[in-house]
Design a protein around this motif. Structure first.
Motif, PDB file in Angstrom:
ATOM      1  N   GLU A  43       0.807  -1.222   0.000  1.00  0.00           N
ATOM      2  CA  GLU A  43       0.000   0.000   0.000  1.00  0.00           C
ATOM      3  C   GLU A  43       0.840   1.274   0.000  1.00  0.00           C
ATOM      4  OE1 GLU A  43      -2.872  -0.140   3.166  1.00  0.00           O
ATOM      5  OE2 GLU A  43      -4.233  -1.369   1.965  1.00  0.00           O
ATOM      6  N   ASP A  44       2.128   1.148  -0.221  1.00  0.00           N
ATOM      7  CA  ASP A  44       3.012   2.313  -0.239  1.00  0.00           C
ATOM      8  C   ASP A  44       3.567   2.530  -1.641  1.00  0.00           C
ATOM      9  OD1 ASP A  44       2.690   2.623   2.503  1.00  0.00           O
ATOM     10  OD2 ASP A  44       4.419   1.376   2.969  1.00  0.00           O
ATOM     11  N   LEU A  45       3.671   3.804  -2.027  1.00  0.00           N
ATOM     12  CA  LEU A  45       4.219   4.158  -3.340  1.00  0.00           C
ATOM     13  C   LEU A  45       5.064   5.413  -3.199  1.00  0.00           C
ATOM     14  CD1 LEU A  45       4.326   3.848  -6.476  1.00  0.00           C
ATOM     15  CD2 LEU A  45       2.302   5.331  -6.555  1.00  0.00           C
ATOM     16  N   LEU A  46       6.277   5.346  -3.736  1.00  0.00           N
ATOM     17  CA  LEU A  46       7.188   6.487  -3.780  1.00  0.00           C
ATOM     18  C   LEU A  46       7.538   6.746  -5.240  1.00  0.00           C
ATOM     19  CD1 LEU A  46       9.133   8.521  -2.354  1.00  0.00           C
ATOM     20  CD2 LEU A  46      10.848   6.692  -2.395  1.00  0.00           C
ATOM     21  N   VAL A  47       7.287   7.972  -5.715  1.00  0.00           N
ATOM     22  CA  VAL A  47       7.639   8.339  -7.083  1.00  0.00           C
ATOM     23  C   VAL A  47       8.514   9.588  -7.050  1.00  0.00           C
ATOM     24  CG1 VAL A  47       5.605   7.299  -8.178  1.00  0.00           C
ATOM     25  CG2 VAL A  47       5.502   9.680  -7.384  1.00  0.00           C
ATOM     26  N   SER A  48       9.396   9.704  -8.041  1.00  0.00           N
ATOM     27  CA  SER A  48      10.353  10.808  -8.070  1.00  0.00           C
ATOM     28  C   SER A  48      10.680  11.179  -9.512  1.00  0.00           C
ATOM     29  CB  SER A  48      11.641  10.410  -7.339  1.00  0.00           C
ATOM     30  OG  SER A  48      12.653  11.372  -7.517  1.00  0.00           O
ATOM     31  N   ARG A  49      10.836  12.485  -9.760  1.00  0.00           N
ATOM     32  CA  ARG A  49      11.290  12.913 -11.078  1.00  0.00           C
ATOM     33  C   ARG A  49      12.815  12.848 -11.178  1.00  0.00           C
ATOM     34  NH1 ARG A  49       8.731  18.022 -10.065  1.00  0.00           N
ATOM     35  NH2 ARG A  49       7.518  17.500 -11.912  1.00  0.00           N
ATOM     36  N   PHE A  50      13.479  12.682 -10.026  1.00  0.00           N
ATOM     37  CA  PHE A  50      14.927  12.530 -10.003  1.00  0.00           C
ATOM     38  C   PHE A  50      15.284  11.060  -9.815  1.00  0.00           C
ATOM     39  CE2 PHE A  50      14.456  16.880  -7.938  1.00  0.00           C
ATOM     40  CZ  PHE A  50      14.705  17.568  -9.119  1.00  0.00           C
ATOM     41  N   PRO A  51      16.470  10.656 -10.236  1.00  0.00           N
ATOM     42  CA  PRO A  51      16.880   9.255 -10.067  1.00  0.00           C
ATOM     43  C   PRO A  51      16.908   8.846  -8.594  1.00  0.00           C
ATOM     44  CG  PRO A  51      18.332  10.373 -11.620  1.00  0.00           C
ATOM     45  CD  PRO A  51      17.465  11.436 -11.016  1.00  0.00           C
ATOM     46  N   LEU A  52      16.525   7.596  -8.343  1.00  0.00           N
ATOM     47  CA  LEU A  52      16.573   7.018  -7.009  1.00  0.00           C
ATOM     48  C   LEU A  52      17.678   5.967  -6.964  1.00  0.00           C
ATOM     49  CD1 LEU A  52      12.770   6.460  -6.228  1.00  0.00           C
ATOM     50  CD2 LEU A  52      14.207   8.391  -5.530  1.00  0.00           C
ATOM     51  N   TRP A  53      18.586   6.111  -6.014  1.00  0.00           N
ATOM     52  CA  TRP A  53      19.655   5.135  -5.836  1.00  0.00           C
ATOM     53  C   TRP A  53      19.434   4.390  -4.532  1.00  0.00           C
ATOM     54  CZ3 TRP A  53      23.453   4.736  -1.993  1.00  0.00           C
ATOM     55  CH2 TRP A  53      24.451   3.786  -2.253  1.00  0.00           C
ATOM     56  N   ASP A  54      19.755   3.087  -4.524  1.00  0.00           N
ATOM     57  CA  ASP A  54      19.585   2.254  -3.333  1.00  0.00           C
ATOM     58  C   ASP A  54      18.148   2.317  -2.830  1.00  0.00           C
ATOM     59  OD1 ASP A  54      20.367   0.525  -1.266  1.00  0.00           O
ATOM     60  OD2 ASP A  54      20.791   2.187   0.100  1.00  0.00           O
ATOM     61  N   ALA A  55      17.198   2.258  -3.757  1.00  0.00           N
ATOM     62  CA  ALA A  55      15.779   2.308  -3.399  1.00  0.00           C
ATOM     63  C   ALA A  55      15.340   0.933  -2.916  1.00  0.00           C
ATOM     64  CB  ALA A  55      14.951   2.756  -4.589  1.00  0.00           C
TER      65      ALA A  55
END
Length: 334
Positions: free
Chosen positions: A147-159
């Motif tokens: 039920e969790d969502l993380l979105v980003s316009r920048f690159p995600l490292w070690d997500a």
């Protein structure tokens, strides 16, 4: 009789807060200083008009002591950096959409209009994942778990998704060298595993270590223990990448800034509350058929904490959209 009832409840709530005692059937009283303050100040006026001077003065003093707790959030935070640049370098939004809420299109439109660089959403039932799928085209990076969502316009490292298991909580607790939490083996069968979403956001102005959390409610002593276990593991995750310009912890904490658990989170992470200087803004409250009774009734339980040198340029609480929460949008620089 009303005065006696309010007085007893306020003293119990205030005493628990001062004693860092957040347990037992009256545990939630620690989250209500704004309402105790308002009630006591109102009773002070009533007693004054009834010429009960000593009662009026007692209620006034006690009411002001409770009102001072939310009032301090309007005091500006001392600046740690001298800069004339007020342009935000990162904007982040957190929102508990509420799994039984079905106002999908309205919520999607508001998220897109807010145009935050990073968005964390929780209580995303399957219908929400489908309805907010267009966000995947707007944001290049995404991390999803249940039920969790993380979105980003920048690159995600070690997500990563980090489960807060009983064993992980014990390990984090023991590593402190002091037994902060009481974690007997008898708790294991009753433990439930909240999750953290964690990543390093690679912005053009430097990397930011981000941890997103949604611990359980403080409805029981076990719930409070798990909240604190989540804080310990979140603190460890914030240290997982020290080559960053800033660290941020955000989400629906399910605790107010007046609780001993919130103070525990701040102490263990070493971060500061972004609400400082922006006032008392409830983000959660009781619901009517379509809207919560916000911002008039409620409590601030959605938070963003940041490392000390971060400048909070703007902090906005969103409108009701069918959830029992309002979203939190923070623009920051460093």
């Amino acid at each position: 009789l009303v005065s006696a009832g309010v007085l007893v409840l306020s003293l119990v709530g205030g005493g628990r807060n001062l004693a860092d005692w957040e347990s037992g059937p009256l545990r939630r009283l620690v989250h209500l200083p704004a309402y105790f303050g308002a009630a006591l100040l109102g009773l002070s006026v009533w007693h004054w008009r009834g010429q009960r001077t000593w009662l009026a003065v007692a209620m006034l003093v006690l009411g002001l002591s409770f009102a001072a707790q939310p009032a301090r959030l309007w005091l500006p935070r001392p600046s740690t950096t001298e800069t004339a640049d007020r342009r935000p370098q990162l904007s982040v939004m957190g929102f508990n959409v509420y799994r039984s809420n079905h106002r999908f299109a309205e919520t999607l439109a508001l998220i897109e209009k807010a145009d935050a660089d990073v968005v964390f959403l929780t209580e995303m039932a399957p219908g929400w994942h489908a309805a907010l799928a267009p966000l995947r085209t707007k944001y290049a990076e995404a991390l999803e778990h249940d039920e969790d969502l993380l979105v980003s316009r920048f690159p995600l490292w070690d997500a990563r998704c980090v489960p807060v298991t009983f064993d992980a909580a014990r390990k984090a607790n023991d590593a402190r060298g002091a037994f902060m939490l009481d974690l007997p083996e008898a708790l294991r069968p009753h433990w439930w595993n909240p999750n953290l979403l964690t990543a390093t956001v690679q912005t053009p102005k430097g990397n930011v270590r981000l941890v997103c959390m949604h611990p359980p409610t403080p409805a029981s002593d076990l719930g409070i223990t798990i909240q604190r276990a989540v804080a310990l593991i979140a603190a460890d995750e914030l240290k997982a990448d020290n080559a960053v310009v800033a660290k941020v912890l955000m989400g629906d904490f399910n605790t107010s800034p007046f609780s001993s658990t919130f103070r525990f989170i701040v102490r263990e992470t070493g971060l500061f509350d972004s609400a400082q200087g922006f006032g008392y803004r409830p983000t959660w409250g009781p619901r009517l058929p379509r809207e919560p009774l916000l911002p008039w009734i409620g409590s601030p339980i959605d938070h963003l904490l940041a490392s000390g040198h971060v400048r909070i340029i703007d902090r906005e609480v969103g409108p009701p959209t069918g959830s029992d929460h309002r979203w939190l949008l923070v623009r920051m620089g460093w």
